[in-house]
Design a protein around this motif. Structure first.
Motif, PDB file in Angstrom:
ATOM      1  N   GLU A   1       0.856  -1.187   0.000  1.00  0.00           N
ATOM      2  CA  GLU A   1       0.000   0.000   0.000  1.00  0.00           C
ATOM      3  C   GLU A   1       0.892   1.238   0.000  1.00  0.00           C
ATOM      4  O   GLU A   1       1.719   1.413   0.906  1.00  0.00           O
ATOM      5  CB  GLU A   1      -0.909  -0.021   1.231  1.00  0.00           C
ATOM      6  CG  GLU A   1      -1.512   1.311   1.614  1.00  0.00           C
ATOM      7  CD  GLU A   1      -2.365   1.920   0.524  1.00  0.00           C
ATOM      8  OE1 GLU A   1      -2.220   3.134   0.291  1.00  0.00           O
ATOM      9  OE2 GLU A   1      -3.149   1.185  -0.095  1.00  0.00           O
ATOM     10  N   PRO A   2       0.789   2.121  -1.008  1.00  0.00           N
ATOM     11  CA  PRO A   2       1.705   3.261  -1.122  1.00  0.00           C
ATOM     12  C   PRO A   2       1.667   4.235   0.049  1.00  0.00           C
ATOM     13  O   PRO A   2       2.673   4.894   0.327  1.00  0.00           O
ATOM     14  CB  PRO A   2       1.237   3.959  -2.409  1.00  0.00           C
ATOM     15  CG  PRO A   2       0.517   2.906  -3.183  1.00  0.00           C
ATOM     16  CD  PRO A   2      -0.133   2.031  -2.157  1.00  0.00           C
ATOM     17  N   THR A   3       0.539   4.335   0.748  1.00  0.00           N
ATOM     18  CA  THR A   3       0.448   5.325   1.823  1.00  0.00           C
ATOM     19  C   THR A   3       1.269   4.964   3.054  1.00  0.00           C
ATOM     20  O   THR A   3       1.521   5.831   3.897  1.00  0.00           O
ATOM     21  CB  THR A   3      -1.019   5.532   2.254  1.00  0.00           C
ATOM     22  OG1 THR A   3      -1.581   4.272   2.638  1.00  0.00           O
ATOM     23  CG2 THR A   3      -1.833   6.130   1.114  1.00  0.00           C
ATOM     24  N   ASN A   4       1.686   3.697   3.190  1.00  0.00           N
ATOM     25  CA  ASN A   4       2.545   3.345   4.329  1.00  0.00           C
ATOM     26  C   ASN A   4       3.638   2.349   3.953  1.00  0.00           C
ATOM     27  O   ASN A   4       4.077   1.551   4.777  1.00  0.00           O
ATOM     28  CB  ASN A   4       1.721   2.813   5.514  1.00  0.00           C
ATOM     29  CG  ASN A   4       0.922   1.574   5.160  1.00  0.00           C
ATOM     30  OD1 ASN A   4       1.086   0.982   4.104  1.00  0.00           O
ATOM     31  ND2 ASN A   4       0.041   1.188   6.057  1.00  0.00           N
ATOM     32  N   ASP A   5       4.102   2.433   2.695  1.00  0.00           N
ATOM     33  CA  ASP A   5       5.097   1.469   2.229  1.00  0.00           C
ATOM     34  C   ASP A   5       6.443   1.611   2.948  1.00  0.00           C
ATOM     35  O   ASP A   5       7.136   0.608   3.194  1.00  0.00           O
ATOM     36  CB  ASP A   5       5.287   1.547   0.709  1.00  0.00           C
ATOM     37  CG  ASP A   5       5.581   2.951   0.201  1.00  0.00           C
ATOM     38  OD1 ASP A   5       5.714   3.895   1.019  1.00  0.00           O
ATOM     39  OD2 ASP A   5       5.680   3.122  -1.031  1.00  0.00           O
TER      40      ASP A   5
ATOM     41  N   GLY B   1      -7.071   3.940   1.581  1.00  0.00           N
ATOM     42  CA  GLY B   1      -6.063   2.936   1.921  1.00  0.00           C
ATOM     43  C   GLY B   1      -6.443   1.591   1.345  1.00  0.00           C
ATOM     44  O   GLY B   1      -7.261   1.483   0.423  1.00  0.00           O
ATOM     45  N   THR B   2      -5.872   0.534   1.874  1.00  0.00           N
ATOM     46  CA  THR B   2      -6.121  -0.817   1.384  1.00  0.00           C
ATOM     47  C   THR B   2      -7.601  -1.180   1.513  1.00  0.00           C
ATOM     48  O   THR B   2      -8.215  -0.916   2.541  1.00  0.00           O
ATOM     49  CB  THR B   2      -5.275  -1.826   2.194  1.00  0.00           C
ATOM     50  OG1 THR B   2      -3.910  -1.439   2.126  1.00  0.00           O
ATOM     51  CG2 THR B   2      -5.429  -3.228   1.660  1.00  0.00           C
TER      52      THR B   2
ATOM     53  N   THR C   1     -14.506   6.639   2.004  1.00  0.00           N
ATOM     54  CA  THR C   1     -15.868   6.218   1.665  1.00  0.00           C
ATOM     55  C   THR C   1     -16.529   5.421   2.783  1.00  0.00           C
ATOM     56  O   THR C   1     -17.754   5.226   2.760  1.00  0.00           O
ATOM     57  CB  THR C   1     -15.838   5.325   0.410  1.00  0.00           C
ATOM     58  OG1 THR C   1     -15.083   4.132   0.703  1.00  0.00           O
ATOM     59  CG2 THR C   1     -15.200   6.052  -0.770  1.00  0.00           C
ATOM     60  N   GLY C   2     -15.734   4.926   3.714  1.00  0.00           N
ATOM     61  CA  GLY C   2     -16.273   4.092   4.780  1.00  0.00           C
ATOM     62  C   GLY C   2     -16.398   2.628   4.403  1.00  0.00           C
ATOM     63  O   GLY C   2     -16.806   1.799   5.221  1.00  0.00           O
ATOM     64  N   THR C   3     -16.039   2.291   3.164  1.00  0.00           N
ATOM     65  CA  THR C   3     -16.229   0.911   2.688  1.00  0.00           C
ATOM     66  C   THR C   3     -15.069  -0.043   2.963  1.00  0.00           C
ATOM     67  O   THR C   3     -15.287  -1.260   2.981  1.00  0.00           O
ATOM     68  CB  THR C   3     -16.509   0.902   1.174  1.00  0.00           C
ATOM     69  OG1 THR C   3     -15.391   1.514   0.493  1.00  0.00           O
ATOM     70  CG2 THR C   3     -17.778   1.678   0.850  1.00  0.00           C
ATOM     71  N   PRO C   4     -13.820   0.434   3.153  1.00  0.00           N
ATOM     72  CA  PRO C   4     -12.738  -0.521   3.439  1.00  0.00           C
ATOM     73  C   PRO C   4     -13.049  -1.350   4.684  1.00  0.00           C
ATOM     74  O   PRO C   4     -13.663  -0.852   5.634  1.00  0.00           O
ATOM     75  CB  PRO C   4     -11.519   0.377   3.670  1.00  0.00           C
ATOM     76  CG  PRO C   4     -11.815   1.619   2.929  1.00  0.00           C
ATOM     77  CD  PRO C   4     -13.294   1.815   3.067  1.00  0.00           C
TER      78      PRO C   4
END
Length: 325
Positions: free
Chosen positions: A143-147, A283-284, A217-220
């Motif tokens: 995941e690029p946001t915490n790689d 995120g993921t 979105t609240g969906t993860p």
């Protein structure tokens, strides 16, 4: 059996031996300390970050030589949510690699018998098959946001595995899912999703706000484990598991971010509406751990999400004036 002929078969740990918990004031470390105390350990040691900078190699080696621990849990780390990880990747990579390398090298130098290195579920590929098995490590893009943080934790796993291969010591790694509980970081800019939501809904409840706006979105889908369950799992692994692969630690079930927000709103007593800022990253899409290996070792989680959230919200409200920013 190690190469030096010593039998390291897992069993009940020596309650009188020195047990060093690195990061003993944090979310996970404080829970581990509480669990060890309840299990009868008499000599649990630790230093705050102001007393001992784990990025200072000489200081770490000196301290380890002084205390000569038999057991070490490495729970110290620089941690943060999506915003912090995205903004300061160099800090998350450099600080964590230095902390891990210093503590693990010092433990090896001082013949520490048992070490548990604690990582994070973010080590796994962003689109790993769900639930995520331990053998998914290094099979895809992160995941690029915490790689950067993930790479540091992967380095810690490899360090632990390398000690096993080169020196035959029964050091292990545990990969927790998303943790929460007392002593978490509730900062509005540096925290993970669950404590951030607790603070947001509690403040909204106290202010009588009509609307709370959350990121994404609240969906993860996310899996959450109370820190006290994590601490219990760590002690169980120390006494029942010895293997080269990292062990996933979680509940084996997940919820959407929207569902967790709804539960926190209910627990905090918030009566207003919730909106979602879809311009912010999600995120993921899903991170659910396969906990089969942990179950085979004889451990399952005990604290339900509802119970854990009630306890955490109560702790937060009791300590809100003294929390770190």
């Amino acid at each position: 059996m190690a190469s030096d002929g010593v039998d390291y078969t897992p069993g009940k740990l020596d309650r009188d031996a020195t047990f060093y918990v690195a990061g003993h004031r944090g979310l996970v470390g404080s829970a581990i300390r509480r669990r060890l105390e309840s299990a009868g350990f008499e000599n649990i040691v630790g230093k705050t970050s102001t007393e001992l900078d784990l990025k200072d190699r000489d200081a770490v080696f000196s301290y380890m030589q002084q205390i000569k621990p038999k057991y070490v849990v490495l729970a110290a780390a620089k941690v943060g949510g999506i915003l912090a990880n995205s903004t300061y990747p160099v800090d998350f990579l450099s600080d964590n690699v230095r902390i891990q390398t210093n503590v693990l090298d010092a433990a090896l130098r001082n013949d520490v018998e048992r070490v548990v290195f604690l990582g994070s579920s973010c080590i796994y590929p962003k689109f790993a098959p769900q639930p995520i098995r331990e053998d998914s490590l290094l099979t895809g893009h992160l995941e690029p946001t915490n790689d950067a943080y993930a790479i540091a934790k992967i380095a810690g796993i490899m360090h632990t595995q390398s000690v096993r291969r080169q020196y035959g010591l029964p050091w292990i790694s545990a990969m927790p899912t998303n943790l929460y509980g007392p002593n978490d970081n509730f900062s509005p800019t540096g925290s993970h999703v669950l404590p951030a939501l607790i603070r947001r809904y509690d403040e909204a409840q106290k202010a009588g706000a009509a609307l709370v706006t959350n990121w994404g979105t609240g969906t993860p889908r996310r899996e959450f484990l109370h820190a006290d369950d994590m601490a219990d799992a760590v002690l169980h692994l120390l006494e029942h598991y010895d293997g080269p692969d990292q062990v996933n630690v979680g509940t084996g079930s997940d919820v959407t971010i929207a569902e967790i927000a709804e539960t926190i709103a209910r627990v905090t007593g918030y009566q207003g509406e919730t909106a979602w800022d879809t311009s912010k990253p999600d995120g993921t899409p899903q991170k659910l751990l396969d906990v089969s290996k942990l179950s085979e070792a004889g451990w399952t989680s005990r604290i339900s999400l509802e119970e854990g959230l009630e306890r955490t919200v109560a702790w937060y409200r009791d300590h809100v004036g003294a929390l770190r920013d």
